[in-house]
Design an enzyme around this catalytic site. Structure first.
Site, short mmCIF file in Angstrom:
data_model
loop_
_atom_site.label_atom_id
_atom_site.label_comp_id
_atom_site.label_asym_id
_atom_site.label_seq_id
_atom_site.Cartn_x
_atom_site.Cartn_y
_atom_site.Cartn_z
N ALA A 11 0.88 -1.33 -0.01
CA ALA A 11 0.05 0.10 -0.12
C ALA A 11 0.77 1.22 -0.03
O ALA A 11 0.32 2.53 -0.23
CB ALA A 11 -1.10 -0.16 1.30
N SER A 12 2.24 1.10 0.35
CA SER A 12 2.80 2.11 0.41
C SER A 12 3.94 2.35 -0.66
O SER A 12 4.73 3.28 -0.73
CB SER A 12 3.64 2.56 1.85
OG SER A 12 4.28 1.52 2.08
N SER A 13 4.51 1.20 -1.12
CA SER A 13 5.58 1.06 -2.25
C SER A 13 5.58 -0.20 -2.60
O SER A 13 5.00 -1.34 -2.27
CB SER A 13 6.81 1.30 -1.55
OG SER A 13 7.10 0.17 -0.65
N ARG A 15 8.05 -2.90 -5.46
CA ARG A 15 9.43 -3.36 -6.20
C ARG A 15 9.52 -4.43 -6.87
O ARG A 15 8.57 -5.12 -6.64
CB ARG A 15 10.51 -3.25 -5.09
CG ARG A 15 10.25 -4.57 -3.92
CD ARG A 15 9.59 -4.14 -2.66
NE ARG A 15 9.27 -5.27 -1.95
CZ ARG A 15 10.27 -5.94 -1.34
NH1 ARG A 15 11.43 -5.45 -1.24
NH2 ARG A 15 9.94 -6.87 -0.54
N HIS A 234 -1.76 -12.69 -2.94
CA HIS A 234 -2.11 -11.97 -1.59
C HIS A 234 -0.72 -11.70 -0.93
O HIS A 234 -0.15 -12.61 -0.72
CB HIS A 234 -3.25 -12.50 -0.74
CG HIS A 234 -3.43 -11.63 0.46
ND1 HIS A 234 -4.02 -12.31 1.33
CD2 HIS A 234 -3.23 -10.31 0.75
CE1 HIS A 234 -4.16 -11.35 2.44
NE2 HIS A 234 -3.93 -10.13 1.91
N ASP A 235 -0.44 -10.55 -0.56
CA ASP A 235 1.11 -10.36 -0.27
C ASP A 235 1.09 -11.04 1.00
O ASP A 235 2.39 -11.71 1.60
CB ASP A 235 1.43 -8.59 0.13
CG ASP A 235 0.39 -8.02 0.69
OD1 ASP A 235 -0.54 -8.73 1.32
OD2 ASP A 235 0.56 -6.93 0.54
N ASN A 295 -6.23 -9.66 11.76
CA ASN A 295 -5.63 -8.47 11.43
C ASN A 295 -5.43 -7.42 12.34
O ASN A 295 -6.42 -7.22 13.14
CB ASN A 295 -6.80 -7.79 10.21
CG ASN A 295 -6.43 -8.38 9.01
OD1 ASN A 295 -6.53 -9.61 8.90
ND2 ASN A 295 -6.34 -7.45 8.00
N GLN A 303 3.78 4.52 10.51
CA GLN A 303 4.15 5.28 9.19
C GLN A 303 3.22 6.66 9.09
O GLN A 303 3.88 7.53 8.50
CB GLN A 303 3.47 4.17 8.18
CG GLN A 303 4.21 3.10 7.95
CD GLN A 303 3.54 1.86 7.10
OE1 GLN A 303 2.45 2.14 6.88
NE2 GLN A 303 4.26 0.90 6.66
N GLY A 402 8.88 -6.05 7.02
CA GLY A 402 9.52 -5.05 7.43
C GLY A 402 9.57 -4.70 8.94
O GLY A 402 10.64 -4.17 9.42
#
Length: 487
Positions: A11-13, A15, A234-235, A295, A303, A402
């Site tokens: 959702a934020s980056s 690669r 799905h990540d 969740n 963030q 992360g």
């Protein structure tokens, strides 16, 4: 030597990461990174999915410039958000972002037609306001009738690269529309949404070869010859596939990023009343497994605080500032909807502390400490629920993604939960993506071998629980606050 490229978009980056197997070790190399964010348009929040497609092309051009002539490629992104396509395969509408407020109150309205209990028995998916089920429920009916196909975001990106439509199963399960018994879209739920089964493509399992990228793209943009493999799109499903578990120990995981997903891997769904009341979900995983998880708001909170500070602090610096503050001074309910998309995360945390007559954090370090302490205690609640529901104690907790780089939060989690934490790999999502590609290509035999390879290639940092002063009093205060938050 085979080259694998994982397209991993959050959702934020996003690669593109290259992976190769060399001398029994898996090596990763980041090829291309780009920012990602939803934008506001006339008071609504939208994603630019064609921007994501263009960045994939740019990343593949970089891969070609580095000498990669041929590769396998898999794509994963976040869940629940969807693209409406007309008969020509073009977008009908901008793509709504799940944090958009349009679904506020939607579950209550939807469940006047069918009970929560019935939906959970069918799907095993936790109720979240932004689930695809509720997004489609509030979507304009006339526009939905115009849609020839409804696909999730990674499915759309595969389609742009290959012209082939599908609904990948691990991501499709997050829609809250798949039936655990039939392993298909639930026809009753589709009827309530006034949708047809043929508006969704065939369900496709991870590991299936999708064919080559469009030859026209290869020629036009000078790209590598790419063989597309359907991974766990799905990540979180890819992240769990990348957890280097030890098979002789009872384990759980936290996939720690914008969200913290705490759970375990099951071979059968657990969709009884107790699981529903605990708001645990049964998302589909790789190779016939289920991701039984919950969740938790996660690093989204820090963030946002960092963004509000003008990004003058790195995440490492924020953790260092937090470590210097008094622990457990102020606590907030991370999973409260007030933190989903507030106008100011800092102000919302301060207001919550004021409302509950706690010390109001003022400095950035105090705010960060409040977030990390609250996350660790939220993990404690979720772990206790997980152990109760599965009837088995957890011996080791794997933190991947992360958040595994946050030494303060990892040690705090070990201390509060009282169990061993193994942190890493940071790149578990990309590694899980690559693992499915490698299994599909025949380079490794299965998920157990893939996990052993990941653990050998990327050794984890181990955090043993340490005694915390006044932990019993902290837990008691947390319980009291939790009762206040839920009342």
């Amino acid at each position: 030597m085979k080259n694998y490229i994982a397209v991993d978009i959050g959702a934020s980056s996003g690669r593109l990461v290259q992976a190769r197997l060399q001398q029994g070790q898996l090596e990763l190399c980041e090829l291309h990174r780009f920012p990602n964010a939803f934008s506001d348009k006339n008071g609504r929040n939208y994603w630019d999915v064609d921007y994501l497609y263009r960045e994939i092309i740019a990343g593949l051009q970089k891969a070609k410039s580095k000498g990669i002539e041929e590769c396998y490629l898999g794509i994963d992104t976040w869940a629940v958000d969807y693209v409406l396509l007309d008969h020509a395969g073009h977008q009908l509408e901008d793509v709504y972002a799940y944090r958009d407020a349009r679904t506020t109150g939607a579950p209550d309205r939807f469940h006047k037609m069918i009970s929560r209990e019935e939906v959970y028995a069918k799907t095993g998916i936790q109720e979240l306001t932004f689930n695809t089920l509720y997004q489609l429920f509030v979507h304009d009916r006339a526009q939905l009738r115009q849609a020839d196909k409804i696909v999730l975001i990674p499915d759309y990106l595969y389609y742009r690269l290959s012209g082939r439509l599908m609904n990948e199963a691990t991501n499709a399960s997050t829609t809250q529309m798949l039936n655990l018994g039939t392993r298909e879209f639930d026809l009753e739920l589709l009827e309530l949404l006034e949708l047809r089964r043929d508006q969704f493509a065939e369900l496709t399992e991870p590991g299936q070869a999708l064919g080559s990228i469009w030859p026209e793209l290869v020629k036009q943009y000078d790209l590598p010859e790419c063989e597309l493999i359907v991974v766990a799109t799905h990540d979180t499903a890819s992240a769990v596939a990348g957890v280097p578990v030890q098979r002789d120990r009872s384990w759980a995981y936290i996939s720690s990023g914008t969200w913290s997903l705490l759970g375990t891997e099951l071979t059968q769904p657990l969709n009884n009343k107790a699981a529903m009341e605990a708001n645990y979900t049964n998302e589909w995983g790789v190779y016939g497994t289920y991701r039984f998880l919950k969740n938790i708001m996660g690093l989204w909170m820090i963030q946002e605080v960092r963004r509000e500070c003008g990004e003058q602090y790195s995440f490492s610096q924020l953790a260092q500032l937090a470590a210097a503050e008094v622990p457990f001074r102020s606590l907030v309910p991370c999973n409260d909807s007030r933190f989903l998309h507030p106008s100011s995360m800092t102000a919302e945390i301060q207001n919550c502390c004021k409302e509950t007559q706690q010390p109001v954090p003022q400095t950035v370090g105090e705010i960060a400490r409040c977030i990390f302490d609250s996350l660790a205690l939220t993990y404690l609640d979720a772990l206790h629920e997980l152990e109760r529901l599965q009837g088995e104690a957890v011996e080791v907790l794997h933190i991947v993604g992360g958040g595994s780089n946050n030494e303060l939060l990892c040690q705090l989690t070990a201390d509060v939960l009282g169990i061993t934490v193994q942190a890493g790999p940071t790149e578990s999502t990309a590694l899980g993506n690559v693992a499915v590609q490698m299994i599909s290509s025949g380079e490794i035999d299965g998920i157990a071998e893939a996990r052993e390879l990941i653990g050998r290639s990327f050794p984890a940092s181990v955090y043993q629980p340490r005694p915390l002063a006044d932990l019993d009093q902290v837990r008691q205060r947390w319980e009291e606050l939790s009762c206040h938050f839920s009342s």
